[in-house]
Design a protein around this motif. Structure first.
Motif, short mmCIF file in Angstrom:
data_model
loop_
_atom_site.label_atom_id
_atom_site.label_comp_id
_atom_site.label_asym_id
_atom_site.label_seq_id
_atom_site.Cartn_x
_atom_site.Cartn_y
_atom_site.Cartn_z
N LEU A 199 0.58 -0.91 0.00
CA LEU A 199 -0.14 -0.05 0.01
C LEU A 199 0.89 1.21 0.13
O LEU A 199 0.69 2.14 0.63
CB LEU A 199 -0.90 0.26 1.14
N SER A 210 -18.54 1.22 9.21
CA SER A 210 -17.14 0.78 8.68
C SER A 210 -16.72 -0.40 8.83
O SER A 210 -16.12 -1.14 7.97
CB SER A 210 -16.11 1.81 9.43
N ASP A 259 -16.25 -3.56 5.94
CA ASP A 259 -14.94 -4.26 5.86
C ASP A 259 -15.76 -5.73 5.82
O ASP A 259 -14.99 -6.58 4.82
CB ASP A 259 -14.35 -3.94 7.24
N SER A 265 -14.22 6.34 2.59
CA SER A 265 -13.91 4.98 3.47
C SER A 265 -13.83 3.72 2.58
O SER A 265 -13.23 2.77 3.32
CB SER A 265 -14.93 4.95 4.78
N GLU A 306 -10.70 2.22 2.12
CA GLU A 306 -9.87 1.16 3.18
C GLU A 306 -10.49 -0.21 3.46
O GLU A 306 -9.95 -1.19 3.97
CB GLU A 306 -10.34 2.10 4.38
N SER A 307 -11.82 -0.46 2.83
CA SER A 307 -12.22 -1.81 2.98
C SER A 307 -11.76 -2.69 1.93
O SER A 307 -12.00 -3.98 2.01
CB SER A 307 -13.69 -1.65 2.81
N ARG A 360 -5.35 -3.10 -5.01
CA ARG A 360 -6.51 -3.29 -4.19
C ARG A 360 -7.81 -3.33 -4.62
O ARG A 360 -8.24 -2.19 -5.42
CB ARG A 360 -6.19 -2.07 -2.72
#
Length: 482
Positions: free
Chosen positions: A85, A308, A312, A394, A397-398, A423
């Motif tokens: 990342l 969140s 995920d 957000s 990020e998942s 990703r």
């Protein structure tokens, strides 16, 4: 001088004696402090050296158990670890994908319809596209749409409530379903790896406390918040027992009969099973369907994990049921009803709000399980470009990390240079076959962040072949110095 020389204050005396005169009280105390400091420092050094020696001995014993000698590693210092990342560089040059992607996408493994779109994350400039506006079945990449809509309209901290209110009689209560499928009996269950579910035991304890310790006789189950079919269009009844569950606004462990297995069989009526579990914990003897009276006093409420964590969970593990439940929850908040049609309206409006072209898009569920859904690679990249500058950011990020997490943890074996750099959300439909997708982001070797989407429909080369081709394509772009 021994430690006991001045350890006891009573040893100090003004009486003359042979040898040096006794120190004054203040001088004696200072000397004792210095002595103790020296001793403790010495002990610390001894202990540290002993511990270090023990550690070296253990390493040596493993390396050379017969002699106890230390054997250094063959290469020292070790090589720098591969980046994971890595951050993007706004000053990095734009990659010339027109020079590399046509050949990469001509791979014989991709012998069906292929919708592809690559765009610069910073400027939004389209770097490459092929059949980018062709609507195709997206499979589980649809979950990215669900997450973006949920983050945009509900927020990352939103939690799904499950409430108990007073019943129509003194010896009854009403369990009001709010749409949470992640409830557990005691806080432990399938979802705890990513999103710990609210505990029915806690809910029962709160109700008993509110009722002064008196258990009700009857629990009424109010599921009126959900007013649609248990399956979305295109999802078969058989899939409700394997790939997802009959949709209901309340479940324990996602309606699974075995909460340790992702693909466990599901209860035919998961809402009633949850209500019976709650009644047993509460000490009630009867469970009946019912509806809470308007204005009924609230006795207790518990909440799901925040959005969140839910996002995920359903993105990393590709959980169909949880994705659909979140999509319906978003529909309830925006459209005022928990229906598949309202969900479709919200998803289309969310995409349009991010300047994505809605032409040809069809949404029957939030999971991508329905083969009748339609999405385009261009709409995916346009949506993610818009999300990057909004509350929905957000979602990035998942996304699973290639070679490290979620549904990409065992991918990129033949394209290991992409590990930690790509990703993305995967997508696969086994019925019908020939539906594979990959949607997300990557960083080029020069440090430019690229948003992409690949959707393949109708290929005949097999799932693993197409997945490998997509892994290799995105890896090649990430390594491109073009």
């Amino acid at each position: 001088m021994s430690l006991s020389d001045n350890a006891d204050p009573k040893g100090a005396s003004s009486t003359p004696h042979a040898g040096p005169a006794a120190p004054a009280p203040q001088q004696g105390q200072a000397r004792r402090r210095r002595a103790l400091t020296w001793v403790f420092a010495t002990l610390a050094v001894v202990v540290t050296v002993a511990a270090a020696g023990g550690l070296v001995w253990q390493i040596s014993a493993v390396a050379s158990p017969r002699t106890g000698t230390f054997t250094p590693p063959e290469a020292y210092p070790p090589a720098d670890p591969a980046p994971v990342l890595a951050g993007s560089d706004a000053a990095a040059p734009l990659p010339d994908l027109e020079s590399v992607l046509p050949d990469l996408l001509a791979d014989s493994r991709l012998n069906g319809s292929l919708s592809a779109s690559f765009a610069d994350a910073l400027t939004g400039e389209v770097l490459f596209q092929q059949e980018a506006t062709t609507p195709l079945a997206p499979a589980s990449s649809m979950k990215v749409v669900t997450a973006v809509a949920a983050f945009e309209h509900l927020g990352a901290e939103f939690r799904i409530p499950t409430t108990v209110v007073e019943g129509p009689t003194d010896d009854s209560v009403v369990l009001v379903a709010g749409g949470d499928p992640t409830l557990t009996v005691d806080g432990k269950g399938y979802y705890t790896d990513y999103a710990e579910g609210a505990s029915l035991t806690d809910l029962a304890d709160l109700v008993l406390e509110a009722r002064g310790g008196t258990a009700p006789t009857t629990v009424y189950l109010d599921t009126s918040v959900f007013t649609d079919s248990v399956n979305a269009t295109g999802v078969t009844m058989a899939e409700l027992d394997t790939s997802t569950a009959p949709m209901a606004p309340i479940m324990v462990d996602g309606g699974r009969t075995d909460n340790t297995q992702k693909y466990s069989p599901h209860h035919a009526d998961p809402a009633m099973v949850a209500a019976q579990e709650f009644a047993d914990l509460l000490g009630a003897t009867a469970v009946e369907a019912g509806t809470a009276e308007a204005g009924a006093a609230e006795l207790a409420v518990v909440h799901s994990a925040p959005m969140s964590a839910l996002a995920d969970s359903f993105i990393l593990t590709s959980d169909n049921l949880l994705a659909d439940a979140v999509a319906l929850q978003t529909a309830l908040a925006v459209e005022g009803e928990m229906t598949w049609a309202a969900m479709s309206t919200v998803h289309l409006a969310t995409l349009e709000g991010f300047s994505a072209d809605p032409a040809g898009l069809v949404f029957h569920d939030g999971s991508g399980l329905s083969p009748d859904n339609r999405m385009t690679a261009k709409a995916f990249t346009q949506m993610l470009l818009g999300a990057a500058g909004s509350h929905a950011s957000s979602v990035f990020e998942s996304l699973p990390v290639a070679g490290y997490s979620g549904t990409l943890d065992d991918r990129f074996g033949t394209a290991e240079e992409g590990e930690g750099v790509v990703r993305a959300k995967t997508g696969t439909l086994t019925q019908p076959t020939g539906v594979i997708s990959l949607t997300g982001t990557l960083t080029t070797a020069n440090g430019r962040q690229v948003i992409f989407s690949l959707i393949s429909n109708g290929h005949t080369t097999g799932e693993s072949a197409v997945e490998t081709a997509m892994d290799e394509i995105t890896t090649a772009v990430s390594q491109c110095g073009c």
